[in-house]
Design an enzyme around this catalytic site. Structure first.
Site, PDB file in Angstrom:
ATOM      1  N   ASN A  44       7.324  -6.501  -1.823  1.00 26.68           N
ATOM      2  CA  ASN A  44       6.386  -5.413  -2.036  1.00 26.68           C
ATOM      3  C   ASN A  44       6.675  -4.738  -3.367  1.00 26.68           C
ATOM      4  O   ASN A  44       7.805  -4.708  -3.835  1.00 26.68           O
ATOM      5  CB  ASN A  44       6.507  -4.380  -0.915  1.00 26.68           C
ATOM      6  CG  ASN A  44       6.065  -4.936   0.413  1.00 26.68           C
ATOM      7  OD1 ASN A  44       5.338  -5.918   0.469  1.00 26.68           O
ATOM      8  ND2 ASN A  44       6.521  -4.326   1.484  1.00 26.68           N
ATOM      9  N   HIS A  58       9.400  -8.668  -6.966  1.00 24.81           N
ATOM     10  CA  HIS A  58       8.163  -8.656  -7.748  1.00 24.81           C
ATOM     11  C   HIS A  58       7.991  -7.386  -8.570  1.00 24.81           C
ATOM     12  O   HIS A  58       6.939  -7.163  -9.153  1.00 24.81           O
ATOM     13  CB  HIS A  58       6.954  -8.868  -6.838  1.00 24.81           C
ATOM     14  CG  HIS A  58       6.932 -10.234  -6.223  1.00 24.81           C
ATOM     15  ND1 HIS A  58       5.998 -10.626  -5.312  1.00 24.81           N
ATOM     16  CD2 HIS A  58       7.749 -11.297  -6.390  1.00 24.81           C
ATOM     17  CE1 HIS A  58       6.224 -11.875  -4.942  1.00 24.81           C
ATOM     18  NE2 HIS A  58       7.297 -12.299  -5.570  1.00 24.81           N
ATOM     19  N   CYS A 114      15.485   0.276 -25.196  1.00 12.49           N
ATOM     20  CA  CYS A 114      16.802   0.816 -24.816  1.00 12.49           C
ATOM     21  C   CYS A 114      17.141   0.584 -23.350  1.00 12.49           C
ATOM     22  O   CYS A 114      18.270   0.839 -22.935  1.00 12.49           O
ATOM     23  CB  CYS A 114      16.880   2.302 -25.159  1.00 12.49           C
ATOM     24  SG  CYS A 114      15.847   3.358 -24.142  1.00 12.49           S
ATOM     25  N   GLY A 151       7.118  -8.549   8.246  1.00  9.46           N
ATOM     26  CA  GLY A 151       5.889  -8.187   7.577  1.00  9.46           C
ATOM     27  C   GLY A 151       5.423  -9.175   6.535  1.00  9.46           C
ATOM     28  O   GLY A 151       4.845  -8.791   5.526  1.00  9.46           O
ATOM     29  N   THR A 152       5.637 -10.459   6.762  1.00  5.97           N
ATOM     30  CA  THR A 152       5.224 -11.461   5.788  1.00  5.97           C
ATOM     31  C   THR A 152       4.868 -12.754   6.521  1.00  5.97           C
ATOM     32  O   THR A 152       5.335 -13.004   7.618  1.00  5.97           O
ATOM     33  CB  THR A 152       6.343 -11.730   4.764  1.00  5.97           C
ATOM     34  OG1 THR A 152       5.865 -12.721   3.835  1.00  5.97           O
ATOM     35  CG2 THR A 152       7.606 -12.237   5.422  1.00  5.97           C
TER      36      THR A 152
HETATM   37 ZN   LIG Z   1      13.787   3.613 -25.075  1.00  4.78          ZN
END
Ligand SMILES: [Zn+2]
Length: 123
Positions: free
Chosen positions: A25, A43, A54, A118-119
């Site tokens: 999710n 994901h 940075c 849940g999949t």
């Molecule tokens: Zn930055």
């Protein structure tokens, strides 16, 4: 809002049974119920932006408007940086990020049991 499933996982974690969560999710609900360090979001996260320059991660109280690691409309707030931020949601053709995938694989190998919730979980 976190669901009953999220709350059940919290209780399992409090009882010392749940060691790690791997999520597909992108809605960030696990982050609201499971603390970081025990979570791999394969994901990405639709409520987070990152600075490609940075590396600072920004948690947002709104859903980021792009997916696919694209530039968003905001900039890094670090005075020395100021680079355009990017969303953190991977698109279908993107490789899964090692930062999330490596701990996920490690914990799967160490686990006594893996619960898939849940999949449709197609391997
Ligand atoms: Zn930055």
């Amino acid at each position: 809002m976190p669901s009953l499933t999220h709350m059940a996982l919290v209780e399992l974690e409090k009882a010392g049974i749940l060691k790690f969560v791997i999520s597909q999710n992108v809605n960030g609900l696990h982050l609201r119920s499971i603390y970081q360090g025990r979570l791999a979001e394969l994901h990405g996260h639709s409520f987070m932006e990152t600075c490609p320059s940075c590396g600072i991660e920004y948690f947002c109280d709104f859903e980021v408007e792009t997916i696919g690691l694209k530039e968003t409309s905001r900039r890094c707030s670090d005075e020395k940086c100021g680079a355009r931020l990017r969303d953190t949601v991977f698109d279908w053709e993107d490789a899964l990020p090692p930062k999330e995938m490596d701990p996920a694989e490690k914990h799967c190998k160490q686990a006594d049991i893996v619960l898939c919730l849940g999949t449709r979980f197609q391997a």
